[in-house]
Enzyme design. Sequence first.
Site, PDB file in Angstrom:
ATOM      1  N   GLU A 158      26.039   0.180   5.092  1.00  0.00           N
ATOM      2  CA  GLU A 158      27.354  -0.359   4.782  1.00  0.00           C
ATOM      3  C   GLU A 158      28.467   0.442   5.466  1.00  0.00           C
ATOM      4  OE1 GLU A 158      24.853  -0.818   0.955  1.00  0.00           O
ATOM      5  OE2 GLU A 158      24.924   0.480   2.720  1.00  0.00           O
ATOM      6  N   GLY A 203     -14.393   6.371   6.145  1.00  0.00           N
ATOM      7  CA  GLY A 203     -15.584   5.592   6.432  1.00  0.00           C
ATOM      8  C   GLY A 203     -15.922   4.680   5.276  1.00  0.00           C
ATOM      9  N   GLY A 204     -17.165   4.209   5.262  1.00  0.00           N
ATOM     10  CA  GLY A 204     -17.579   3.237   4.268  1.00  0.00           C
ATOM     11  C   GLY A 204     -17.468   3.713   2.839  1.00  0.00           C
ATOM     12  N   LEU A 219     -15.450   6.019   1.386  1.00  0.00           N
ATOM     13  CA  LEU A 219     -14.077   6.120   0.897  1.00  0.00           C
ATOM     14  C   LEU A 219     -13.406   4.755   0.828  1.00  0.00           C
ATOM     15  CD1 LEU A 219     -11.865   8.075  -0.023  1.00  0.00           C
ATOM     16  CD2 LEU A 219     -11.153   8.288   2.369  1.00  0.00           C
TER      17      LEU A 219
END
EC number: 3.5.4.26
Length: 353
Positions: free
Chosen positions: A56, A295-296, A298
């Site tokens: 603003e 990876g898978g 997590l």
Amino acid sequence: MEAQSQDQIYMQRCIHLASNAEGNTYPNPMVGCVIVHEGRIIGEGYHRKAGEPHAEVNAINSVKDESLLKKSTLYVNLEPCAHYGKTPPCSLLIRQKKIPRVVVGCTDTFSKVAGRGIEMLRSAGVDVKVGVLEEESRELNRRFFTFHEQQRPYILLKWAQTRDGFLDIDRTVLDEARPTWITDDWARRMVHKWRRVEPSILVGTVTALKDNPSLTVRDWSGPNPLRLVLDRFGKLPHTLTLFNGQTPTLVFTEQGSPVSENVETVYLESPENPLIAVLEELYRRGIQSVMVEGGGILLNAFTDAGLWDEARVFVGEKWFLSGVQAPKIKQKPQSWEKFGNSRLFIYRNNSLT
């Protein structure tokens, strides 16, 4: 031109202006402002960087003939602030300039604002309209709103998978630490661009051990994210690149030991639910979003728990036939596009909306 469609056009311009500062305003939201007099834009601006003037202020300062402000409409995608921070309240400035009408995209749910800016303006007789392109305005600052409304960081999952749905080959027999590439350099550069925007990035033990990643913005420009490693049982050797001390790193663990300078150990107080413990610590530190590049194990931990807001999935042209399966997202993608030698799919967690 109808008033409603006119308001939407100018609000869209505010959103466009605000997006120019993506990655630069953190922890502040992205805000753009447009000032219109008799159907013509006479001033505009956006919040460029945290600590600098708000949108603003920049828009008002850009108006050459200040006398026109008393007969103008100010558009802004987020409620003007009403508190003193590093800069004075924007609502107070709008009142002082006697701008008669203000159109707001969405209210600011941050506790120090939370409708007070709108109230300040209305109490001074300003005609305030709220909710023009509200959904788009909230989408722009979805990390900011998630953090303040749900008391946790915005969770962005990222992975690449093959056409047959695998994240990786079976590397349990591999001794060397090296990544398995599914996509090309274009996708990698895009990921590094994303890292510039997100304040933190998380991987787990297996990814840290097998890929030895840097998790930096080396193929783009800008600040590196805070590196996060979930190493519950202290298995990772201190020789990994993540522990080189070149950029701040947090290691979440139950039994690990301090590593080196610029690498902080955070001991998990709720080991039965480590993801919640990580998110609570990030919230305590004021970190508004986290990109999970694990990876898978997590990634599936987050998807199985429903703890994610957005997923960005690259699907490459390779076939692995076997290996580490990618997480399964049952809902349809929000959008997709061709990207280099792969396709990029964007998902949103509809169960959280």
